[in-house]
Scaffold this motif. Sequence first.
Motif, PDB file in Angstrom:
ATOM      1  N   TYR A  37       9.247 -51.308  20.430  1.00 49.16           N
ATOM      2  CA  TYR A  37       8.483 -50.350  19.640  1.00 49.16           C
ATOM      3  C   TYR A  37       8.244 -49.066  20.425  1.00 49.16           C
ATOM      4  CZ  TYR A  37       7.088 -54.348  16.661  1.00 49.16           C
ATOM      5  OH  TYR A  37       7.077 -55.445  15.828  1.00 49.16           O
ATOM      6  N   TYR A  38       8.290 -47.956  19.711  1.00 47.35           N
ATOM      7  CA  TYR A  38       7.779 -46.682  20.215  1.00 47.35           C
ATOM      8  C   TYR A  38       6.909 -46.097  19.113  1.00 47.35           C
ATOM      9  CZ  TYR A  38       7.489 -41.669  20.946  1.00 47.35           C
ATOM     10  OH  TYR A  38       7.026 -40.384  21.045  1.00 47.35           O
ATOM     11  N   ILE A  39       5.639 -45.848  19.420  1.00 45.28           N
ATOM     12  CA  ILE A  39       4.684 -45.333  18.439  1.00 45.28           C
ATOM     13  C   ILE A  39       4.607 -43.819  18.575  1.00 45.28           C
ATOM     14  CG2 ILE A  39       2.340 -45.536  17.543  1.00 45.28           C
ATOM     15  CD1 ILE A  39       4.023 -48.158  17.590  1.00 45.28           C
ATOM     16  N   ASP A  40       4.789 -43.101  17.454  1.00 42.40           N
ATOM     17  CA  ASP A  40       4.739 -41.641  17.528  1.00 42.40           C
ATOM     18  C   ASP A  40       3.533 -41.056  16.797  1.00 42.40           C
ATOM     19  OD1 ASP A  40       5.558 -42.157  14.944  1.00 42.40           O
ATOM     20  OD2 ASP A  40       7.137 -40.642  14.922  1.00 42.40           O
ATOM     21  N   ALA A  41       2.727 -41.902  16.153  1.00 40.78           N
ATOM     22  CA  ALA A  41       1.517 -41.419  15.473  1.00 40.78           C
ATOM     23  C   ALA A  41       0.611 -42.604  15.156  1.00 40.78           C
ATOM     24  CB  ALA A  41       1.880 -40.683  14.190  1.00 40.78           C
ATOM     25  N   GLY A  42      -0.694 -42.346  15.127  1.00 41.58           N
ATOM     26  CA  GLY A  42      -1.641 -43.385  14.763  1.00 41.58           C
ATOM     27  C   GLY A  42      -1.748 -44.464  15.832  1.00 41.58           C
ATOM     28  N   GLU A  43      -2.230 -45.640  15.433  1.00 37.25           N
ATOM     29  CA  GLU A  43      -2.382 -46.726  16.384  1.00 37.25           C
ATOM     30  C   GLU A  43      -2.437 -48.072  15.667  1.00 37.25           C
ATOM     31  OE1 GLU A  43      -7.165 -47.078  17.064  1.00 37.25           O
ATOM     32  OE2 GLU A  43      -6.100 -45.543  18.221  1.00 37.25           O
ATOM     33  N   GLY A  44      -2.187 -49.114  16.439  1.00 37.07           N
ATOM     34  CA  GLY A  44      -2.263 -50.482  15.947  1.00 37.07           C
ATOM     35  C   GLY A  44      -2.597 -51.386  17.112  1.00 37.07           C
ATOM     36  N   GLU A  45      -2.286 -52.673  16.952  1.00 35.79           N
ATOM     37  CA  GLU A  45      -2.599 -53.625  18.013  1.00 35.79           C
ATOM     38  C   GLU A  45      -1.572 -54.745  17.993  1.00 35.79           C
ATOM     39  OE1 GLU A  45      -6.847 -54.695  19.201  1.00 35.79           O
ATOM     40  OE2 GLU A  45      -6.158 -56.561  18.239  1.00 35.79           O
ATOM     41  N   GLN A  74      -4.868 -51.045  11.478  1.00 35.33           N
ATOM     42  CA  GLN A  74      -6.084 -50.871  10.691  1.00 35.33           C
ATOM     43  C   GLN A  74      -5.990 -49.717   9.708  1.00 35.33           C
ATOM     44  OE1 GLN A  74      -8.679 -52.933  10.690  1.00 35.33           O
ATOM     45  NE2 GLN A  74      -7.754 -54.227  12.270  1.00 35.33           N
ATOM     46  N   ASN A  75      -5.329 -48.631  10.121  1.00 32.59           N
ATOM     47  CA  ASN A  75      -5.251 -47.438   9.276  1.00 32.59           C
ATOM     48  C   ASN A  75      -3.800 -47.025   9.034  1.00 32.59           C
ATOM     49  OD1 ASN A  75      -8.156 -46.960   8.975  1.00 32.59           O
ATOM     50  ND2 ASN A  75      -8.116 -46.573  11.186  1.00 32.59           N
ATOM     51  N   GLN A  76      -3.292 -46.108   9.873  1.00 35.68           N
ATOM     52  CA  GLN A  76      -1.918 -45.626   9.720  1.00 35.68           C
ATOM     53  C   GLN A  76      -1.227 -45.617  11.081  1.00 35.68           C
ATOM     54  OE1 GLN A  76      -0.574 -44.877   6.704  1.00 35.68           O
ATOM     55  NE2 GLN A  76      -2.520 -45.383   5.690  1.00 35.68           N
ATOM     56  N   MET A  77       0.093 -45.807  11.063  1.00 33.74           N
ATOM     57  CA  MET A  77       0.835 -45.778  12.320  1.00 33.74           C
ATOM     58  C   MET A  77       2.293 -45.435  12.052  1.00 33.74           C
ATOM     59  SD  MET A  77       1.086 -48.723  15.293  1.00 33.74           S
ATOM     60  CE  MET A  77       1.819 -49.947  14.192  1.00 33.74           C
ATOM     61  N   GLY A  78       2.841 -44.496  12.830  1.00 30.64           N
ATOM     62  CA  GLY A  78       4.258 -44.191  12.793  1.00 30.64           C
ATOM     63  C   GLY A  78       4.958 -44.971  13.887  1.00 30.64           C
ATOM     64  N   GLN A  79       6.014 -45.687  13.529  1.00 34.17           N
ATOM     65  CA  GLN A  79       6.641 -46.599  14.486  1.00 34.17           C
ATOM     66  C   GLN A  79       8.168 -46.522  14.435  1.00 34.17           C
ATOM     67  OE1 GLN A  79       7.367 -50.916  13.657  1.00 34.17           O
ATOM     68  NE2 GLN A  79       5.635 -51.204  15.039  1.00 34.17           N
ATOM     69  N   TYR A  80       8.779 -46.270  15.587  1.00 37.93           N
ATOM     70  CA  TYR A  80      10.193 -46.532  15.768  1.00 37.93           C
ATOM     71  C   TYR A  80      10.313 -47.985  16.221  1.00 37.93           C
ATOM     72  CZ  TYR A  80      11.559 -41.573  15.674  1.00 37.93           C
ATOM     73  OH  TYR A  80      11.804 -40.267  15.294  1.00 37.93           O
ATOM     74  N   PHE A  81      11.195 -48.758  15.604  1.00 37.39           N
ATOM     75  CA  PHE A  81      11.370 -50.130  16.048  1.00 37.39           C
ATOM     76  C   PHE A  81      12.849 -50.459  16.153  1.00 37.39           C
ATOM     77  CE2 PHE A  81      11.572 -50.806  11.452  1.00 37.39           C
ATOM     78  CZ  PHE A  81      12.589 -51.759  11.324  1.00 37.39           C
TER      79      PHE A  81
END
Length: 293
Positions: A37-45, A74-81
């Motif tokens: 994963y590479y996250i480019d916006a928001g967050e997760g867990e 929980q909200n929003q997240m941009g993810q490259y996977f």
Amino acid sequence: MIKRTLRHTFTLLNVDHVKLGPKWNYKNVISPYFRLYYIDAGEGEISDVSTTLKLEPGYLYIIPSFTFCNLTCQNQMGQYFIQFFEESSDGISLFAHNRSIFKVKTSEIDVMNFVRLLEINPGRGINRSDNPRIYEKNIFYKEYQELNNQQNMATFIETNGILLQLVSRFLTPEILKHKETSHIPVKILNAISYIQLNLHLDLSVTHLAQQANQHTDYFSRLFQQCTGERPVKYIHEKRIERAQYLMVTTRMTYPEIAEQTGFENIFYFSKVFKKVTGMSPGNYKKQIELVRF
């Protein structure tokens, strides 16, 4: 100059950029392939049995194959996977001794690699559905493998080169805190490789000890000293790991899987499966179909 042979190769399954929300909430995820994963916006867990990591911009994350984890947003997240299979010449995974989730700081080249991999492999997302009941079936694995076969040589080599670069970011002494193979006797390394490549055969401790030209008791103690487990327990775990892979990627029946993984009958297979995983093969199959990704 010392020649070194690359023993590990990777086969691309999926790559995409997605925007996730609260519906991305799955427990006890386990897959026979790696996830990056590479996250480019928001967050997760993301968490496993011992670690909880925040998914946030600026970091890379890896989930080795057969690693239990939980995924939440929980909200929003941009993810490259990226999802990919690993193959090795001796059957031993790079993360065989440390199946945990890991996090490293992102570099500019890492980001470029994610973008480039998606650019040269268009249409490789999870196109039909994000429901594992649908996309984690053997017919779809074959479709993605066929896409790999259709790549021209330049794209094939570049794809594998990018996967190698990204995986290498996690191969640090701080992450791979296990015994170096150079400290393990050659006879034990040979036994481990033999086990991995011959799970469908009779793998008695006596036979393994004879191959190593050692007394059975001494071989068993040395094996445990080097691996942390007695040979029988190690063999059972590797057989059940292989069974999990077959359950996810094929339509084989339980008796067929039992035969392919070296169990003499379905009853013994079910008994060992439950001992290793804590659930029956049927309940395990239902769980992975319901809660992944």
